[in-house]
Enzyme design. Structure first.
Site, short mmCIF file in Angstrom:
data_model
loop_
_atom_site.label_atom_id
_atom_site.label_comp_id
_atom_site.label_asym_id
_atom_site.label_seq_id
_atom_site.Cartn_x
_atom_site.Cartn_y
_atom_site.Cartn_z
N LYS A 91 0.68 -1.23 0.03
CA LYS A 91 0.13 -0.14 -0.12
C LYS A 91 0.87 1.23 0.00
CE LYS A 91 -4.33 -1.66 1.36
NZ LYS A 91 -4.19 -2.82 1.78
N GLU A 113 -10.20 6.45 3.56
CA GLU A 113 -11.09 5.37 4.22
C GLU A 113 -10.19 4.28 4.38
OE1 GLU A 113 -10.40 5.70 0.79
OE2 GLU A 113 -9.87 3.80 0.65
N SER A 379 1.69 -9.62 -0.96
CA SER A 379 1.35 -8.51 -1.00
C SER A 379 1.46 -8.00 0.52
CB SER A 379 0.03 -8.34 -1.26
OG SER A 379 -0.85 -8.97 -0.44
C1 LIG Z 1 -5.18 -3.98 1.63
C2 LIG Z 1 -4.54 -5.47 1.19
C3 LIG Z 1 -4.82 -6.07 0.19
C4 LIG Z 1 -5.92 -6.12 -0.64
O1 LIG Z 1 -5.82 -4.61 -1.57
P1 LIG Z 1 -5.71 -5.03 -3.13
O2 LIG Z 1 -6.06 -3.63 -3.42
O3 LIG Z 1 -6.74 -5.86 -3.65
O4 LIG Z 1 -4.20 -5.17 -3.31
C5 LIG Z 1 -3.89 -7.33 -0.33
N1 LIG Z 1 -3.05 -7.52 0.68
C6 LIG Z 1 -2.67 -6.88 1.82
C7 LIG Z 1 -1.36 -7.22 2.47
C8 LIG Z 1 -3.27 -5.75 2.13
O5 LIG Z 1 -2.80 -5.04 3.00
#
Ligand SMILES: *Cc1c(COP(=O)(O)O)cnc(C)c1O
Length: 390
Positions: A91, A113, A379
């Site tokens: 993020k 948000e 992610s």
């Molecule tokens: C917020 C988040 C997501 C989901 O958000 P996307 O916009 O779909 O990438 C996925 N993995 C992590 C670790 C997150 O913090």
């Protein structure tokens, strides 16, 4: 054929666009203009690169997970290590890009948000870095569930505004943030946390996140001398997935798989799989696939992974699905928890529960992936999820 989408008014095929109150059109036009200038400005690009590198910790490794590959009987699984970034997830790529834009536009205040608080923390982080005021909208219910992230945001100097309307979760927080923006548009910049919202957000956030795929593509060509057979990523709003997918769009042989949350099981109705089990509709300013009941009311989403718990998805994913460029699948809470434990145990890497959905898919589909070379977007890291998962 180059992937030039969206078109001038923000459409990805049938999806996207702008469904907002009249008062926001001017602000969105201005944002779009500023962004398209910034995109071409070498100084902006250089500054963004600088913060990604020196502050967030890019480039992230593309790690060949040998133990996981062996455990699942798959040729090669590479992990794109977004979990190693500052604040623990992808993020920060997006919030750094957007804060630079806000500063360029002379805005003094950021709003955002947040559901689980991760995007709130990433926004509060860059607000602290650039000395901007920051208000984060968060559902009352989520404030209770995510007390640690609330503390983090406050420590970083942000104000957390409790949203008591609707289901008191992410979708209501986003509605309130949009309302705030309508009122305070002159001095306020709205940082959206994923590839959703009205044009130009889906395109802009995707471009701020494409660094994931740009790096991964160069890295695998260097390490392996070839492109992967598959890209796999979890999909909440869809930003980490599109960040990885986008630079491979024209590589027709590279298959893409987006993994949504099946929650307690599709038949339970408690899930977040808007692409596979949703319908076409409008939510938060753009047309995409959403979860709604027969009266058009937005349904409650569910996932054990707070970051996937959203009843919509970015419009570009709906487009990828429609043209069959990507395939979308769903993984239950239970399967995701197995993926979470597996990676921790065999590689010594605790993944975010969101990312664990992508890993669980590999486990489920292992038999058909025996010979495959795969890049998975890891992610985020899983420290935040320990209370959900022992
Ligand atoms: C917020 C988040 C997501 C989901 O958000 P996307 O916009 O779909 O990438 C996925 N993995 C992590 C670790 C997150 O913090």
């Amino acid at each position: 054929m180059k992937n030039k989408r969206p078109d001038k008014v923000g459409h990805f095929g049938l999806f996207g666009g702008r469904f907002v109150p009249e008062t926001l059109i001017y602000a969105l036009d201005k944002l779009e203009k500023e962004y398209s200038q910034a995109k071409k400005d070498k100084k902006f690009r250089k500054e963004f690169d600088y913060y990604l590198r020196e502050y967030a910790g890019r480039p992230t490794p593309l790690y060949l997970a040998k133990n996981l590959s062996r455990a699942l009987g798959i040729n090669k699984i590479y992990l794109k290590r977004e979990d190693l970034l500052h604040t623990g997830a992808h993020k920060i790529n997006n919030t750094l890009g957007q804060v630079l834009l806000a500063v360029r536009m002379g805005k003094k205040r950021l709003i955002a948000e947040t559901g689980a608080g991760q995007h709130g923390v990433a926004t509060a982080t860059v607000a602290a870095l650039f000395g901007l005021q920051c208000d984060v909208y968060m559902g009352e219910e989520d404030i209770h569930r995510q007390a640690l992230n609330v503390k983090r945001m406050k420590l970083l100097g942000a104000r957390v505004i409790s949203v008591k309307s609707g289901t008191q979760t992410l979708k209501d927080a986003m509605t309130e943030a949009l309302r705030d923006w309508v009122t305070n548009v002159r001095n306020t910049y709205y940082v959206i946390g994923t590839v959703a919202g009205p044009h130009p957000y889906p395109e802009m956030v995707r471009n701020f996140q494409r660094i994931i795929g740009d790096e991964a593509r160069a890295q695998i060509l260097k390490i392996d001398g070839r492109l992967p057979d598959y890209l796999v990523a979890c999909v909440g709003g869809g930003s980490n997935a599109l960040g990885l997918f986008h630079p491979f769009f024209d590589d027709q042989k590279v298959k893409m798989i987006g993994v949504e949350a099946a929650g307690l099981g599709i038949s339970s109705g408690k899930h977040s799989a808007s692409l596979e089990y949703g319908s076409t509709g409008v939510l938060h300013g753009s047309k995409s696939k959403i979860l709604e009941d027969k009266f058009g009311q937005i349904k409650n989403a569910h996932s054990v992974a707070a970051g996937l718990d959203y009843p919509g998805v970015g419009p570009e994913h709906a487009y990828y699905q429609q043209i069959k460029r990507a395939q979308y699948v769903a993984i239950t809470d239970k399967e995701a928890l197995e993926g979470f434990r597996l990676l921790s145990k065999v590689e010594g890497i605790i993944p975010a529960l969101e990312s664990a959905h992508a890993l669980a898919y590999l486990k489920k589909a292992a038999r058909s992936l025996k010979k495959a070379t795969i890049i998975v977007c890891l992610s985020g890291r899983g420290d935040k999820d320990l209370h959900e998962s022992y």
